[in-house]
Design an enzyme around this catalytic site. Structure first.
Site, mmCIF file in Angstrom:
data_model
loop_
_atom_site.group_PDB
_atom_site.id
_atom_site.type_symbol
_atom_site.label_atom_id
_atom_site.label_comp_id
_atom_site.label_asym_id
_atom_site.label_seq_id
_atom_site.Cartn_x
_atom_site.Cartn_y
_atom_site.Cartn_z
ATOM 1 C CB THR A 100 -7.662 3.001 -14.437
ATOM 2 O OG1 THR A 100 -7.909 1.606 -14.264
ATOM 3 C CG2 THR A 100 -6.318 3.306 -13.776
ATOM 4 C CD GLU A 142 -5.881 -2.674 -12.463
ATOM 5 O OE1 GLU A 142 -5.080 -2.809 -11.528
ATOM 6 O OE2 GLU A 142 -6.477 -3.625 -13.006
#
Length: 346
Positions: free
Chosen positions: A131, A133
């Protein structure tokens, strides 16, 4: 791909998280390519499909990402050529409420399935769903070599999963790679995500079932792509000669404000934005009614205003180019919500 008398020559794929958004599109893609597809599920309940959705062709197999022995048994039984790990908690706010569970599934779950693969099917190819993130905040588009740092339990657990995939590749010679996925959406995205919150609210307002949509930071920038496109990138990664990690993104920045405008435009409603900060609103240009207002309680802290990827390497080495534009993706999601909600009202 297995050979021998009476044994299918089809490739076999094992997908964890098969009942999620990405799992649905990946299972469908692989089935269309002639794979035998097996989807890992934990329980007998499953999400029902609407009448317009195609049921993915996969065989359900029961295993638990928190139980190593069940993963070993699963891999031994299936003997997959390819393993796609899509399982895990996917909501950043929820990861703060369930940090231990998030670590068990998003971090240690990756370790368990890699170790099970190493022991039971070391010749298989492994794809970890990573991800954006995992990256440190940056005003520049993020690429495979960008600095990594996280600010929430979700990203921290995913970063562990990302690095343990690298460790197993480098230490054991496994074909293991990570697809670093930026925000990707579809009509199957959960209603708890801002994109579906916007699309569903726009439809309810259009149908007269809701008055106003409340949003948080309208200036937050995301790189929104299509889940249907991104699973194709995952598959391409496992068809390469050697395992490598790739950023999967569009490279296009769009604000939450732009997403909302596109969603209402898909329904024939053009918005006029007024004011600044917490006082900003959006009116229907035709009627003058306020349709969107800002709610400070919906801001996410710490702020993560800009998340945009650099997909150049995936385009160059995989030949991956998204098929959906930003506006066509938003329209697809809105039209799906319109069809579903209109059907509910009948």
């Amino acid at each position: 791909m297995k050979s021998g008398c009476g044994v299918s020559m089809k490739k076999r794929a094992l997908i964890t998280g098969v009942e999620g958004q990405d799992g649905y599109y990946l299972a469908r893609l692989l089935a269309r390519k002639g794979y035998e597809v097996f989807g890992v599920v934990r329980k007998k309940a499953r999400r029902s499909l609407s009448g317009s959705e195609e049921a993915p062709a996969y065989e359900r197999i029961y295993a638990d990402m928190m139980e190593f022995s069940s993963l070993c048994s699963c891999i031994r039984e299936i003997r997959p050529d390819e393993i796609y790990n899509l399982a895990g908690l996917s909501e950043v706010p929820l990861s703060w409420k369930q940090p231990i569970f998030t670590a068990h599934v998003n971090a240690l779950g990756v370790l368990r399935i890699l170790e099970a693969m190493r022991l039971c099917a070391p010749e298989a190819r492994f794809l970890q769903s990573s991800t954006s993130e995992i990256f440190a905040p940056s005003a520049q588009p993020l690429h495979e070599g960008s600095a990594m740092a996280t600010r929430n339990p979700y990203g921290t657990a995913k970063l562990y999963g990302h690095w343990i995939t690298t460790n197993y590749r480098e230490s054991y010679g496994l074909f293991a790679c990570a697809a670093i996925l930026f925000n990707h959406e579809s009509p199957r995205r959960g209603i708890e995500f801002v994109t579906r919150k916007i699309s569903a609210a726009a439809v309810r307002i259009y149908l007269g079932r809701q008055k106003v949509l409340e949003l948080g930071n309208l200036d937050a920038v995301r790189d929104w792509g299509s889940a249907e496109d991104y699973v194709r990138a995952m598959w391409l990664m496992l068809q390469q000669e050697r395992p490598e990690d790739f950023v999967v993104a569009t490279g296009e920045p769009h604000t939450v404000r732009e997403f909302a405008s596109a969603a209402f435009h898909a329904l024939g409603i053009d918005l006029a934005w007024e004011g600044e900060g917490f006082a900003e609103t959006a009116r229907d240009q035709r009627t003058g009614e306020v349709l969107i207002r800002v709610n400070p309680a919906l801001y996410r802290f710490p702020k993560e205003d800009v998340i945009v990827g650099n997909p150049a390497r995936a385009a160059r080495k995989l030949g991956f180019l998204p098929a959906h534009s930003f506006h066509s993706l938003v329209e697809e999601i809105v039209k799906s919500d319109l069809s579903a909600l209109s059907e509910d009202l009948r």
